[in-house]
Write an enzyme that holds these catalytic residues in place. Structure first.
Site, mmCIF file in Angstrom:
data_model
loop_
_atom_site.group_PDB
_atom_site.id
_atom_site.type_symbol
_atom_site.label_atom_id
_atom_site.label_comp_id
_atom_site.label_asym_id
_atom_site.label_seq_id
_atom_site.Cartn_x
_atom_site.Cartn_y
_atom_site.Cartn_z
ATOM 1 N N HIS A 135 27.590 49.233 43.741
ATOM 2 C CA HIS A 135 28.344 50.154 44.611
ATOM 3 C C HIS A 135 28.566 49.377 45.902
ATOM 4 C CE1 HIS A 135 29.041 54.340 46.466
ATOM 5 N NE2 HIS A 135 29.357 53.445 47.382
ATOM 6 N N HIS A 141 33.662 51.745 40.759
ATOM 7 C CA HIS A 141 34.666 52.536 41.484
ATOM 8 C C HIS A 141 35.364 51.826 42.651
ATOM 9 C CE1 HIS A 141 31.156 53.020 43.958
ATOM 10 N NE2 HIS A 141 30.622 53.967 43.211
ATOM 11 N N ASP A 201 32.447 58.317 37.040
ATOM 12 C CA ASP A 201 31.506 58.543 38.148
ATOM 13 C C ASP A 201 31.161 60.033 38.237
ATOM 14 O OD1 ASP A 201 29.778 58.291 40.242
ATOM 15 O OD2 ASP A 201 31.261 57.650 41.713
HETATM 16 ZN ZN ZN Z 1 28.132 56.922 41.140
#
Ligand code: ZN
Length: 450
Positions: free
Chosen positions: A185, A241, A314
């Site tokens: 992330h 993401h 997600d």
């Molecule tokens: Zn996540």
């Protein structure tokens, strides 16, 4: 001489999507595996025969970014509700993230979590772990079955100091030695915390302030920082993401240089912009946030040029109460996605924005390669019979009150979609039929790194 045996199941009168090509055929399944794909007349006899009425069969989706919660966060989601939602959405394998209570960050916490999943999961479940405190434990975590590690650069989660490049590098080298990827992330903690303080001091507490506190620069800078560690360690890094043009550009430079990186986008970052906050409020709040229309275009352009490896939901469920707050700084970021992802993407296929082959590549084939879910992700003989039957023409309106997930909200509420999962088979068993869960618990397997 080949004996003509009776198999468990034959699915016939189907259009089967095999590595991007659609063929009219049937599938024979025995002991959970695909044993033959052929014209119906060439398939063996079966105990159960199901007519798929000409619908398309895709490999079940492998969603490599899912927060199943459970344990002390069971009030948000459990393996049972989460995998029910997955099955309803045509997803047959999920990869669980480690930011749980307790955090998955060692062989003990991982094994405990596997035990909970094993009892209840309707779909297959694999696990990412956070890095443990002691480096020696990295190998133990992989031996216990973790398919990858997850690093959060925006929060302190797990056993190592993510602000310490040397500590990260050492951990990356251990992961590389064990042959597992590291999912990242990528958002710079210092930038985010500084911006947030500025916003809070200025008394700004709406979704726009949250977007301002998560600038694309934070994504880009932490991607660039991680790339230096990829060069030194050789580990495969999977950027979760990616949401901004700036972040994406940093990943593309690395890809062109031949570094072992992959990247993922979410349906919400592909289909919504930050304008959505005026309609959905904090129910659209995600981390990273929804961004500008220009960022959305950049993600689509990269997807069309083949630079996006994976589309993952997600799925990050929270309660309505955790969303219904006055200040964005009190709101939980994250939306459920397991039940919307496939229909949203099939809608894009129907609009000719995405090919079915590309959808399958990004939601099944590539995640199975990156996280080494070797016997899944492609419809072929010898692989597990994880598959979803879809009706490309079925239209409906997304209604989160009908979700099987505990999180009954969605920024996609009210959106008309075209393309619906009709039946989901996990390990050869019919788990979901026309939106209903019809199997017993624990039809799913725990998928371990091998
Ligand atoms: Zn996540």
């Amino acid at each position: 001489m080949v004996r003509c045996l009776q198999v468990d199941t034959v699915l016939h009168n189907a259009k089967i999507c095999i590595r991007g090509t659609i063929i009219e055929a049937g599938i024979a399944i025995d002991e959970g595996k695909i044993v033959k794909i052929a014209k119906t007349t060439n398939l063996p006899a079966a105990s159960t025969k199901t007519d798929l009425k000409g619908h398309i069969v895709l490999p079940g989706l492998i969603d490599c970014h899912v927060h199943m919660r459970d344990q002390q966060l069971a009030y948000k989601e459990t393996f049972l509700t989460g995998t029910s939602a997955a099955a309803a959405g045509g997803i047959t394998s999920v990869i669980d993230m480690p930011n749980n209570k307790p955090v998955t960050m060692g062989s003990f916490s991982l094994t405990e979590r596997m035990k909970v999943a094993e009892k209840h999961a309707l779909t297959n479940v694999a696990f990412n772990s956070a890095f443990p405190k002691r480096l020696e434990e990295v190998a133990e975590v992989v031996n216990a079955g973790a398919v990858g590690f997850k690093v959060y650069l925006s929060n302190r989660i797990g056993g190592i100091d993510v602000d310490d490049d040397e500590a990260l590098l050492a951990a990356f080298r251990e992961a590389a030695a064990k042959g597992v990827p590291v999912a990242v992330h990528a958002e710079d903690r210092e930038i985010i915390e500084e911006r947030r303080r500025e916003m809070e001091t200025a008394g700004q507490n709406d979704a726009d302030a949250y977007v301002a506190a998560h600038p694309p620069e934070a994504e880009m800078q932490s991607i660039q920082r991680i790339l230096q560690l990829v060069k030194k360690s050789g580990v495969h890094v999977h950027f979760c993401h990616v949401s901004s043009k700036l972040g994406l550009d940093a990943v593309l430079v690395a890809k062109k240089a031949g570094l072992p990186v992959s990247c993922e986008v979410t349906p919400h970052n592909l289909l919504l912009s930050s304008e959505q906050y005026s309609r959905s409020g904090f129910f659209a709040l995600t981390d990273p946030p929804l961004r500008t229309q220009e960022d959305v275009y950049a993600l689509w352009s990269a997807l069309k040029r083949g630079f996006i490896d994976v589309i993952a939901s997600d799925h990050a469920p929270h309660t309505i109460e955790e969303k219904n707050v006055n200040s964005v700084w009190d709101a939980k970021a994250g939306i459920p996605g397991l039940e919307t992802t496939l229909s949203l993407l099939l809608t894009q296929v129907n609009k000719a924005h995405l090919s079915l082959a590309e959808l399958v590549r990004r939601t099944a084939e590539e995640p199975s390669k990156i996280f080494h879910l070797n016997k899944r992700g492609v419809l072929e003989e010898g692989r597990w019979a994880d598959l979803v039957v879809v009706d490309m023409k079925r239209e409906y309106t997304i209604d989160s009150s009908r979700f099987l997930s505990k999180a009954k909200y969605s920024p996609f509420d009210g959106m008309r979609v075209k393309g619906k999962p009709l039946k989901t088979f996990v390990n050869g068993k019919l788990v979901m039929d026309e939106g209903e869960i019809i199997s017993e618990q624990n039809t799913g397997n725990i998928v371990r790194h091998i």
